[in-house]
Scaffold this motif. Structure first.
Motif, PDB file in Angstrom:
ATOM      1  N   GLN A 286      34.742  28.900  32.745  1.00  0.00           N
ATOM      2  CA  GLN A 286      36.023  29.270  33.600  1.00  0.00           C
ATOM      3  C   GLN A 286      37.160  29.519  32.846  1.00  0.00           C
ATOM      4  OE1 GLN A 286      36.501  29.157  36.943  1.00  0.00           O
ATOM      5  NE2 GLN A 286      34.053  29.069  37.386  1.00  0.00           N
ATOM      6  N   GLN A 287      37.391  28.667  31.598  1.00  0.00           N
ATOM      7  CA  GLN A 287      38.523  28.872  30.677  1.00  0.00           C
ATOM      8  C   GLN A 287      38.744  30.555  30.238  1.00  0.00           C
ATOM      9  OE1 GLN A 287      38.513  26.060  27.648  1.00  0.00           O
ATOM     10  NE2 GLN A 287      40.831  26.347  27.407  1.00  0.00           N
ATOM     11  N   PRO A 288      37.591  31.002  29.842  1.00  0.00           N
ATOM     12  CA  PRO A 288      37.854  32.417  29.421  1.00  0.00           C
ATOM     13  C   PRO A 288      38.252  33.442  30.318  1.00  0.00           C
ATOM     14  CG  PRO A 288      35.688  31.370  28.465  1.00  0.00           C
ATOM     15  CD  PRO A 288      36.292  30.308  29.317  1.00  0.00           C
ATOM     16  N   PHE A 289      37.571  32.954  31.660  1.00  0.00           N
ATOM     17  CA  PHE A 289      37.939  33.872  32.697  1.00  0.00           C
ATOM     18  C   PHE A 289      39.557  33.749  32.981  1.00  0.00           C
ATOM     19  CE2 PHE A 289      33.306  34.368  34.104  1.00  0.00           C
ATOM     20  CZ  PHE A 289      33.610  35.622  34.568  1.00  0.00           C
ATOM     21  N   SER A 290      39.772  32.474  33.054  1.00  0.00           N
ATOM     22  CA  SER A 290      41.276  32.510  33.246  1.00  0.00           C
ATOM     23  C   SER A 290      42.271  33.005  32.241  1.00  0.00           C
ATOM     24  CB  SER A 290      41.841  30.790  33.182  1.00  0.00           C
ATOM     25  OG  SER A 290      40.897  30.055  34.338  1.00  0.00           O
ATOM     26  N   ILE A 291      41.861  32.917  30.928  1.00  0.00           N
ATOM     27  CA  ILE A 291      42.861  33.480  30.050  1.00  0.00           C
ATOM     28  C   ILE A 291      42.726  34.947  30.191  1.00  0.00           C
ATOM     29  CG2 ILE A 291      42.743  33.839  27.434  1.00  0.00           C
ATOM     30  CD1 ILE A 291      41.312  31.196  27.143  1.00  0.00           C
ATOM     31  N   LEU A 292      41.312  35.357  30.563  1.00  0.00           N
ATOM     32  CA  LEU A 292      41.499  36.857  30.786  1.00  0.00           C
ATOM     33  C   LEU A 292      42.136  37.468  32.059  1.00  0.00           C
ATOM     34  CD1 LEU A 292      39.731  39.175  29.097  1.00  0.00           C
ATOM     35  CD2 LEU A 292      37.955  38.801  31.197  1.00  0.00           C
ATOM     36  N   LEU A 293      42.142  36.623  32.807  1.00  0.00           N
ATOM     37  CA  LEU A 293      43.067  36.960  34.011  1.00  0.00           C
ATOM     38  C   LEU A 293      44.593  36.741  33.634  1.00  0.00           C
ATOM     39  CD1 LEU A 293      42.346  37.443  37.151  1.00  0.00           C
ATOM     40  CD2 LEU A 293      43.069  35.127  37.581  1.00  0.00           C
ATOM     41  N   GLY A 294      44.812  35.822  32.996  1.00  0.00           N
ATOM     42  CA  GLY A 294      46.341  35.814  32.415  1.00  0.00           C
ATOM     43  C   GLY A 294      46.741  36.940  31.579  1.00  0.00           C
ATOM     44  N   ARG A 295      45.814  37.603  30.728  1.00  0.00           N
ATOM     45  CA  ARG A 295      45.930  38.783  29.875  1.00  0.00           C
ATOM     46  C   ARG A 295      46.212  39.904  30.510  1.00  0.00           C
ATOM     47  NH1 ARG A 295      41.674  38.959  25.654  1.00  0.00           N
ATOM     48  NH2 ARG A 295      42.325  40.942  25.590  1.00  0.00           N
ATOM     49  N   GLU A 296      45.336  40.182  31.741  1.00  0.00           N
ATOM     50  CA  GLU A 296      45.440  41.125  32.609  1.00  0.00           C
ATOM     51  C   GLU A 296      46.573  41.053  33.272  1.00  0.00           C
ATOM     52  OE1 GLU A 296      40.630  41.870  33.360  1.00  0.00           O
ATOM     53  OE2 GLU A 296      41.962  40.850  35.044  1.00  0.00           O
ATOM     54  N   LYS A 297      47.118  39.923  33.730  1.00  0.00           N
ATOM     55  CA  LYS A 297      48.336  39.999  34.532  1.00  0.00           C
ATOM     56  C   LYS A 297      49.504  40.341  33.573  1.00  0.00           C
ATOM     57  CE  LYS A 297      47.071  36.668  38.078  1.00  0.00           C
ATOM     58  NZ  LYS A 297      47.121  35.279  38.530  1.00  0.00           N
ATOM     59  N   LYS A 298      49.450  40.126  32.346  1.00  0.00           N
ATOM     60  CA  LYS A 298      50.438  40.257  31.421  1.00  0.00           C
ATOM     61  C   LYS A 298      50.592  41.743  30.901  1.00  0.00           C
ATOM     62  CE  LYS A 298      50.827  35.569  29.547  1.00  0.00           C
ATOM     63  NZ  LYS A 298      50.284  34.860  28.261  1.00  0.00           N
ATOM     64  N   ILE A 299      49.650  42.372  31.004  1.00  0.00           N
ATOM     65  CA  ILE A 299      49.861  44.021  30.574  1.00  0.00           C
ATOM     66  C   ILE A 299      50.662  44.536  31.385  1.00  0.00           C
ATOM     67  CG2 ILE A 299      48.295  46.303  30.565  1.00  0.00           C
ATOM     68  CD1 ILE A 299      45.947  44.432  30.730  1.00  0.00           C
ATOM     69  N   PRO A 300      51.874  45.080  30.677  1.00  0.00           N
ATOM     70  CA  PRO A 300      52.966  45.908  31.233  1.00  0.00           C
ATOM     71  C   PRO A 300      52.526  46.926  32.310  1.00  0.00           C
ATOM     72  CG  PRO A 300      52.839  46.206  29.035  1.00  0.00           C
ATOM     73  CD  PRO A 300      51.968  45.436  29.121  1.00  0.00           C
TER      74      PRO A 300
END
Lengths: 61, 754
Positions: B334-348
């Motif tokens: 779950q944690q890597p998924f959440s991190i990945l989701l956060g990274r995807e959201k941060k992509i400008p």
């Protein structure tokens, strides 16, 4: 520990010719074959429902 | 409840006219236009009001009122209504004429005011009906009897049949369901809800914290300035003692298992030797099996009493450990998924809107530059350079974005793959659980794991006893029966070293003494631990420490205390999650129980009504049809040729009348709760042939014996029969009636006919 099922109050309710009576009879029947965990669940559910019935009666009266 | 009288002060063609009724069958007889239907209609008009005031308002008078007097068991009810103003007065009195309940106020036909509701509630309480349509569908039978097949009416009829306010139970069900869906989006009765609820949010938060597994012990702060050296020393001693105790408890359990096994083997040996001498070889294993199965039964009973399901397979610990492992894996993912989701959201994002506006501006500038006479070339060049630079920047940014997205996609793919493998393992585990008759849901497995951990010793004993009972496993008896050369090297040590009886008994005694000493030592240490913990508790009053001590103390006690202690050491989120799970399970069970109970209750009453109505209908039709079935919308069907069910619309008017009459009479009989009103039949037999008429009259006569039935008719033959059968007769002569007739005793009606 005191059990709700098997108490005199429940036995009285089980004799009622009402939805509440049918409900209590169903719970008693199911409790005969239930393990400890299931028994606890049945008691909790019955207690919740009896409270709601009581509230309904209170509103009606 | 019977209708004792109707007082028509000013109603239709009647002024100051009172009609008296008696228990049993009452016949109101008179020619057309005599006022029979007016009297019949006075009952619903007074009880519920009317939409057809012009029908009952006397011509040229500004008054229209009537009263009803009901008599029940130990009480009377008087209802008086002014139909012009809809002012109602209702008074219920007991036998001693004390007022029990009363109402005085405005209650129009379609009123929704508070006073109207109050009046209807009182009516419901006193006569069981507070609705004109329901009254006409049950107690009233006119030229066009009200059919039963309508949704709204069906609900009221079901309520009336079962004698319960079904709507109230539906309300309870609604509140339970509402509470359930406030807690979780999961819907076991249909499709899941869209939006996450509190339970899902808590789960998400837990998985983000990597805290999805069971209880999380709360640690005492290491750098707590308040904790002095002595407390630290105390804690160290407790910790060491606890470790020591854990080890020794395990040793003690091993010792117990060894002795138990040893005892079983010794018993088996003894039995086998005895059997060898006395009985047939085929019967040698039986006593062992019986004893062993007896032990099994006792252990199984103890396990069931402890809350574990019966017949637990020996693979259970392995399954539970696998399940825990899979849960950990899934939670860890779950944690890597959440991190990945956060990274995807941060992509400008590429600001397409801004770029579009800039391009439009540049084009506009270029147009202006092109059309104006000065600096045309430099301006156009500048615009062109700016445009190229802008496009280059956009392209670079988009390429970068695509690269990062691609990378995220790859990582997501890997994670999905891992998740898929875990889910596959979980599915396999569920299948294994199902095959072994174990619960497969995560919640159940966690609970089972807790129970197994608590009762591990008992389970081990049970499994070792089951193993010795298993024909696939080599037992002591079989060892004895075998030739020495056939003995297997892998058999347990105890089974190999079959001792003589005396030696075995001596060794067993020694082992038991050793174990008893060991147990005494263990108890001393446990007491010491408890003492130390109490000391520590008195020194430290922080809730965390108290909780930890509570856990340790509870570990010496029963499972309930342990559970409380485990709960007290959980993080608030985990605790909330567990509470939510418990509540959701209870709510689901409650909903199912109540729905089943309401259903069964209604069904049982509907079955009774069907049977009673079928019997009456059979009598009316001379046995041609004998079965009536009401569906869930209360629409009746008739059984034809003993097998086919046909809806009532397929039959003639006479048959339809007969069926609705039978249903009304059956309902009055089934619903004999002291609140039923008399059945009022206003010329009900006009569509019946002579044969059915005679049978129906017999039935009506019979049905009236237990209560009251009021029959309105113009048929003079009925008058003759009334004289013969001593029915109570109310004659109407067709002239306008202005005064109360002479109430010359209860035979007045019959005297009139004579």
């Amino acid at each position: 520990m005191t059990r709700l099922l098997g108490s005199a109050h429940i036995e009285t309710l089980a004799r009622e010719e009402s939805v509440r009576g049918v409900l209590v009879r169903t719970v008693i029947k199911q409790s005969e074959f239930a393990d400890e965990q299931e028994l606890q669940l049945l008691e909790d559910a019955l207690q919740l429902l009896l409270k709601r019935f009581q509230a309904m009666d209170g509103e009606a009266s | 409840m019977i209708l004792r009288s109707i007082e028509l002060e000013s109603f239709g063609r009647f002024r100051g006219y009172t009609v008296e009724f008696r228990r049993g069958l009452n016949l109101v007889i008179g020619p057309n236009e005599a006022g029979k239907s007016t009297i019949a209609e006075a009952v619903p008009a007074v009880l519920f009001g009317t939409d057809h005031l012009e029908r009952f308002k006397p011509w040229g008078r500004n008054v229209c009122s009537a009263s009803l007097f009901f008599e029940g068991r130990g009480h009377t009810v008087e209802v008086k209504r002014n139909l012009l103003t809809d002012e109602v007065e209702l008074v219920e009195k007991d036998d001693l004429y004390h007022v029990r309940s009363q109402f005085s106020g405005n209650a129009p036909f379609r009123g929704r005011s508070a006073s109207c509701r109050e009046y209807r509630e009182l009516l419901e309480k006193l006569i069981g009906v507070a609705d004109e349509r329901l009254f006409r569908a049950t107690y009233f039978f006119g030229h066009h009897p009200q059919s039963w097949s309508s949704d709204e009416l069906a609900l009221k009829l079901r309520t009336l049949v079962s004698g319960t306010a079904e709507a109230d139970y539906a309300e309870i069900l609604d509140t339970l369901l509402e509470e359930h869906f406030q807690l979780t989006r999961s819907n076991p009765w249909g499709r899941d809800k869209q939006r996450d609820r509190e339970y899902e949010t808590v789960c998400q938060q837990l998985s983000e914290q990597g805290d999805d597994e069971g209880a999380v012990p709360i640690f005492v702060e290491i750098d707590n300035p308040a904790s002095d050296d002595s407390q630290v020393a105390l804690e160290e001693e407790i910790s060491a003692l606890r470790d020591e105790l854990d080890f020794e408890r395990q040793e003690y359990e091993k010792g117990q298992r060894y002795i138990e096994r040893f005892r079983q083997q010794a018993d088996i040996n003894k039995e086998t030797e005895v059997n060898k001498e006395k009985v047939e070889p085929s019967a040698k294993v039986e006593p062992v099996k019986e004893e062993s199965s007896g032990t099994n039964k006792t252990l199984a009973d103890r396990l069931t009493a402890a809350g574990l399901p019966p017949s637990l397979p020996p693979q259970l610990p392995e399954l539970l450990s696998n399940a825990a492992e899979i849960r950990q894996e899934l939670a860890a993912l779950q944690q890597p998924f959440s991190i990945l989701l956060g990274r995807e959201k941060k992509i400008p994002q590429v600001p397409w809107m801004v770029i579009g506006c800039l391009l439009v501006l540049l084009v506009a500038l270029a147009a202006v530059a092109f059309w104006q006479p000065f600096f045309k070339t430099p301006l156009l060049t500048a615009v062109g350079v700016c445009s190229v630079a802008l496009l280059a920047w956009v392209s670079w940014r988009q390429i970068n974005r695509n690269k990062i997205l691609e990378q995220c996609r790859k990582e997501r793919g890997l994670l999905e793959q891992k998740k898929g493998v875990s889910q596959q393992r979980q599915a396999e585990l569920s299948e294994r659980c199902d095959a072994l008759g174990l619960p497969s849901s995560a919640v159940d497995l966690v609970r089972l794991q807790k129970l197994v951990m608590t009762h591990r010793l008992l389970l081990d004993q049970y499994w070792s006893a089951t193993k010795s009972d298993d024909p696939g496993v080599v037992t002591g008896a079989e060892v004895v029966d075998r030739e020495p050369s056939s003995q297997d090297a892998t058999e347990p040590v105890v089974e190999k070293d079959l001792l003589k009886d005396d030696e075995a008994a001596e060794e067993l005694r020694q082992l038991e003494v050793l174990l008893a000493d060991f147990a005494a030592n263990l108890q001393e240490k446990e007491a010491r631990l408890e003492e130390l913990q109490v000391q520590l508790t008195s020194g430290l009053h922080s809730p965390e420490t108290t909780a930890e001590v509570a856990t340790d103390v509870a570990s010496q006690q029963g499972p309930l205390v342990q559970e409380i202690a485990v709960k007290s050491t959980m993080s608030p989120l985990q605790r909330r999650k567990n509470d939510l799970e418990d509540r959701i399970v209870v709510l689901r069970k409650s909903v199912n129980l109540l729905a089943d109970a309401v259903d069964e209750f209604s069904r049982s009453h509907l079955v009774t009504l069907n049977a009673e109505a079928g019997k009456m209908f059979g009598k009316i039709t001379g046995g041609r049809y004998a079965e009536i079935k009401l569906d869930e919308n209360m629409a009746p069907s008739i059984q034809v040729d003993g097998r086919r069910w046909a809806p009532v619309d397929h039959f003639s008017r006479g048959t339809v009348d007969a069926i609705y009459l039978a249903l009304r009479m059956a309902l009055a009989k089934v619903r004999d709760d002291g609140r039923s009103l008399p059945l009022m039949l206003d010329d009900p037999f006009v569509h019946l042939d002579q044969k059915r008429l005679a049978k129906t009259l017999n039935l009506v006569d019979l049905a009236s014996a237990d209560g009251q039935l009021i029959l309105f008719s113009h048929n003079l033959d009925l008058g003759k029969r009334a004289a013969r059968e001593r029915w109570h007769v109310v004659p109407l002569d067709g002239d306008v009636v202005n005064t109360t007739p002479d109430e010359g005793g209860e035979h007045a009606g019959q005297l009139h006919l004579l």
